[in-house]
Design an enzyme around this catalytic site. Structure first.
Site, PDB file in Angstrom:
ATOM      1  NE  ARG A 258      -8.693   5.645   1.083  1.00  0.00           N
ATOM      2  CZ  ARG A 258      -7.524   6.199   0.884  1.00  0.00           C
ATOM      3  NH1 ARG A 258      -7.094   7.165   1.675  1.00  0.00           N
ATOM      4  NH2 ARG A 258      -6.744   5.814  -0.099  1.00  0.00           N
TER       5      ARG A 258
ATOM      6  CG  ASN B 298      -8.030  -4.329  -2.777  1.00  0.00           C
ATOM      7  OD1 ASN B 298      -9.253  -4.349  -2.752  1.00  0.00           O
ATOM      8  ND2 ASN B 298      -7.314  -3.565  -1.931  1.00  0.00           N
TER       9      ASN B 298
ATOM     10  CB  ALA C 102      -9.903   1.858 -14.774  1.00  0.00           C
ATOM     11  CE  LYS C 103     -12.068  -0.898  -9.660  1.00  0.00           C
ATOM     12  NZ  LYS C 103     -10.914  -1.636  -9.084  1.00  0.00           N
TER      13      LYS C 103
ATOM     14  CB  ALA D  94     -17.039  -3.462   1.489  1.00  0.00           C
TER      15      ALA D  94
ATOM     16  CB  SER E  79       3.028   3.588  -6.611  1.00  0.00           C
ATOM     17  OG  SER E  79       1.921   3.766  -7.469  1.00  0.00           O
ATOM     18  CB  VAL E  80      -0.132  -0.880  -8.300  1.00  0.00           C
ATOM     19  CG1 VAL E  80      -0.094  -1.802  -7.100  1.00  0.00           C
ATOM     20  CG2 VAL E  80      -1.298   0.087  -8.215  1.00  0.00           C
TER      21      VAL E  80
ATOM     22  CG  ASP F  47      -2.179   0.851   0.973  1.00  0.00           C
ATOM     23  OD1 ASP F  47      -3.285   0.288   1.011  1.00  0.00           O
ATOM     24  OD2 ASP F  47      -2.038   2.071   0.705  1.00  0.00           O
TER      25      ASP F  47
ATOM     26  CE1 TYR G 204     -13.045   2.717  -8.736  1.00  0.00           C
ATOM     27  CE2 TYR G 204     -15.260   2.191  -9.508  1.00  0.00           C
ATOM     28  CZ  TYR G 204     -14.219   1.981  -8.621  1.00  0.00           C
ATOM     29  OH  TYR G 204     -14.350   1.047  -7.626  1.00  0.00           O
TER      30      TYR G 204
ATOM     31  CB  SER H 203     -16.163  -1.391  -9.659  1.00  0.00           C
ATOM     32  OG  SER H 203     -17.163  -0.472  -9.308  1.00  0.00           O
TER      33      SER H 203
HETATM   34  P1  NAD Z   1      -9.721   2.014   0.160  1.00  0.00           P
HETATM   35  O1  NAD Z   1      -9.465   3.398  -0.277  1.00  0.00           O
HETATM   36  O2  NAD Z   1     -10.165   1.779   1.563  1.00  0.00           O
HETATM   37  O3  NAD Z   1      -8.446   1.118  -0.079  1.00  0.00           O
HETATM   38  C1  NAD Z   1      -7.681   1.205  -1.258  1.00  0.00           C
HETATM   39  C2  NAD Z   1      -6.221   1.169  -0.886  1.00  0.00           C
HETATM   40  O4  NAD Z   1      -5.446   1.220  -2.086  1.00  0.00           O
HETATM   41  C3  NAD Z   1      -5.798   2.368  -0.022  1.00  0.00           C
HETATM   42  O5  NAD Z   1      -5.252   1.954   1.222  1.00  0.00           O
HETATM   43  C4  NAD Z   1      -4.788   3.101  -0.902  1.00  0.00           C
HETATM   44  O6  NAD Z   1      -3.730   3.715  -0.151  1.00  0.00           O
HETATM   45  C5  NAD Z   1      -4.277   1.983  -1.795  1.00  0.00           C
HETATM   46  N1  NAD Z   1      -3.682   2.509  -3.019  1.00  0.00           N
HETATM   47  C6  NAD Z   1      -4.155   3.499  -3.807  1.00  0.00           C
HETATM   48  N2  NAD Z   1      -3.324   3.741  -4.823  1.00  0.00           N
HETATM   49  C7  NAD Z   1      -2.299   2.866  -4.686  1.00  0.00           C
HETATM   50  C8  NAD Z   1      -1.128   2.622  -5.451  1.00  0.00           C
HETATM   51  N3  NAD Z   1      -0.840   3.345  -6.545  1.00  0.00           N
HETATM   52  N4  NAD Z   1      -0.282   1.632  -5.056  1.00  0.00           N
HETATM   53  C9  NAD Z   1      -0.554   0.894  -3.939  1.00  0.00           C
HETATM   54  N5  NAD Z   1      -1.643   1.117  -3.159  1.00  0.00           N
HETATM   55  C10 NAD Z   1      -2.509   2.076  -3.544  1.00  0.00           C
HETATM   56  O7  NAD Z   1     -10.800   1.426  -0.865  1.00  0.00           O
HETATM   57  P2  NAD Z   1     -11.577   0.020  -0.908  1.00  0.00           P
HETATM   58  O8  NAD Z   1     -13.004   0.328  -0.926  1.00  0.00           O
HETATM   59  O9  NAD Z   1     -11.039  -0.934   0.073  1.00  0.00           O
HETATM   60  O10 NAD Z   1     -11.213  -0.430  -2.392  1.00  0.00           O
HETATM   61  C11 NAD Z   1     -10.510  -1.602  -2.704  1.00  0.00           C
HETATM   62  C12 NAD Z   1     -10.794  -1.994  -4.131  1.00  0.00           C
HETATM   63  O11 NAD Z   1     -12.171  -2.371  -4.269  1.00  0.00           O
HETATM   64  C13 NAD Z   1     -10.569  -0.879  -5.163  1.00  0.00           C
HETATM   65  O12 NAD Z   1     -10.022  -1.417  -6.325  1.00  0.00           O
HETATM   66  C14 NAD Z   1     -11.964  -0.363  -5.416  1.00  0.00           C
HETATM   67  O13 NAD Z   1     -12.063   0.266  -6.669  1.00  0.00           O
HETATM   68  C15 NAD Z   1     -12.749  -1.635  -5.341  1.00  0.00           C
HETATM   69  N6  NAD Z   1     -14.163  -1.438  -5.093  1.00  0.00           N
HETATM   70  C16 NAD Z   1     -14.604  -1.012  -3.890  1.00  0.00           C
HETATM   71  C17 NAD Z   1     -15.961  -0.839  -3.688  1.00  0.00           C
HETATM   72  C18 NAD Z   1     -16.512  -0.414  -2.363  1.00  0.00           C
HETATM   73  O14 NAD Z   1     -17.746  -0.361  -2.229  1.00  0.00           O
HETATM   74  N7  NAD Z   1     -15.689  -0.118  -1.378  1.00  0.00           N
HETATM   75  C19 NAD Z   1     -16.874  -1.048  -4.741  1.00  0.00           C
HETATM   76  C20 NAD Z   1     -16.382  -1.489  -5.958  1.00  0.00           C
HETATM   77  C21 NAD Z   1     -15.026  -1.687  -6.125  1.00  0.00           C
END
Ligand code: NAD
Length: 311
Positions: free
Chosen positions: A201, A101, A169-170, A198, A74-75, A39, A166, A153
């Site tokens: 943030r 993720n 990308a997704k 879920a 970073s990814v 992360d 978004y 997503s």
């Molecule tokens: P989140 O913001 O809580 O967690 C995402 C994490 O990714 C963060 O800790 C951030 O620091 C890290 N991150 C961002 N850019 C990065 C990079 N370049 N390199 C490494 N780490 C990096 O969000 P989340 O809700 O836990 O999301 C996780 C995944 O699930 C994401 O891909 C998001 O698009 C997807 N998603 C989430 C939801 C939802 O309802 N929460 C819905 C659909 C899809």
């Protein structure tokens, strides 16, 4: 059923410092995996870096008796992706599981979306997937084992307002996953997509007061099964939201065949063309590409030659 464990497996989870990724990393470690908690720790927009989220999750895992290592690369760049995979190989000597993720959000209406915001979101979600899959995949193929989970997503399946970057990308992640599944199939490397939702943030700013419980712990088991040796599917998509786990599919209507068409006949036939009451589904594996072409050609009533064209 005996507990499905990950003893001696090595997993990389990107974006594991918060939200869903944290839940995945903790679950894998609890069940015996050695986990690289990746992360870069920045803001929801992707701005900034912070080692604390990855380090905190590693601390949580270790204090619960598990094994994990932090990686704050970073990814979003090829070198970052390579360093994340190298961290697993250097620290634990192998790589069995990759869960991409990591994610950021930069929303704005399409009429105002900047190229910079479009690119930044693709860099993390879509190019980021390639940046970690590309170095991981040869190792998995060579060892004859791999489980890859990429993250799409609801926005990737259906779009949403203000998220052109978004959503693009997704949706792209699904195409990448299908090819990983196809090219990995001869090497016991399986790749699937999770479509999660879920309370993290990412939900900030939305009124979720009327939502049922929808924590990351309701998504993690689906990802755990996709990451497990016993996972029996590849090239598929699982949805996990608020306790509902389901499969998402690409479906076609049977369609209408004629040996010639005009704009007028399309107009006349459009209801039948669009009639989705008997959907046709071509599973990616073993060969949806060829199955789609063969199904279409069969409607012509002609004999089909071997060697269907690529499209
Ligand atoms: P989140 O913001 O809580 O967690 C995402 C994490 O990714 C963060 O800790 C951030 O620091 C890290 N991150 C961002 N850019 C990065 C990079 N370049 N390199 C490494 N780490 C990096 O969000 P989340 O809700 O836990 O999301 C996780 C995944 O699930 C994401 O891909 C998001 O698009 C997807 N998603 C989430 C939801 C939802 O309802 N929460 C819905 C659909 C899809």
């Amino acid at each position: 059923m005996p507990e499905l464990r990950f003893d001696d497996r090595v997993a990389v989870v990107t974006g594991a410092g918060r939200g869903l990724g944290r839940a995945y990393a903790r679950m894998l470690a609890e069940r015996g995996a050695n986990v690289v908690v990746n992360d870069s720790g920045g803001a929801l927009s992707g701005d900034g870096v912070d080692a604390a989220p990855a380090n905190d999750v590693v601390r949580e895992i270790k204090s619960a008796g598990g094994e994990a290592a932090a990686c704050t690369e970073s990814v979003a760049t090829p070198t970052g992706g390579a360093a994340i995979i190298a961290a697993a190989l250097e620290r634990y000597g192998r790589l069995d599981i990759l869960i991409h993720n990591a994610g950021i959000v930069r929303s704005s209406p399409l009429q105002q979306m900047s190229h910079e915001d479009f690119d930044a979101v693709l860099d993390v979600h879509l190019r980021g997937a390639f940046h970690v899959v590309r170095p991981a995949f040869p190792h998995m193929c060579a060892s004859g084992y791999g489980r890859i989970v990429l993250t799409s997503s609801i926005g990737g399946l259906y779009g949403n307002h203000g998220v052109a970057n978004y959503a693009a990308a997704k949706a792209g992640v699904i195409g990448l996953s299908n090819v990983v599944a196809l090219e990995g199939s001869a090497h016991n490397v399986k790749c699937n997509v999770i479509v999660p939702a879920a309370e993290t943030r990412m939900a900030q700013g939305r009124d979720t007061s009327g939502y049922p419980p929808w924590g990351p712990e309701l998504v993690a088991p689906a990802v755990g099964w996709l990451a497990h040796e016993s996972c029996s599917i590849s090239g598929e998509m699982l949805i996990a939201i608020a306790g509902r786990i389901a499969r998402a599919v690409v479906a076609e209507t049977p369609g209408v065949y004629r040996d010639s068409w005009s704009v007028e006949t399309v107009s006349e036939q459009i209801d039948a063309i669009r009639d989705a009451s008997v959907p046709v589904i071509f599973p990616v594996l073993p060969n949806a590409h060829a199955d789609h072409i063969a199904y279409s050609f069969r409607m012509t009533g002609r004999e089909i030659r071997e060697g269907a064209p690529h499209g």
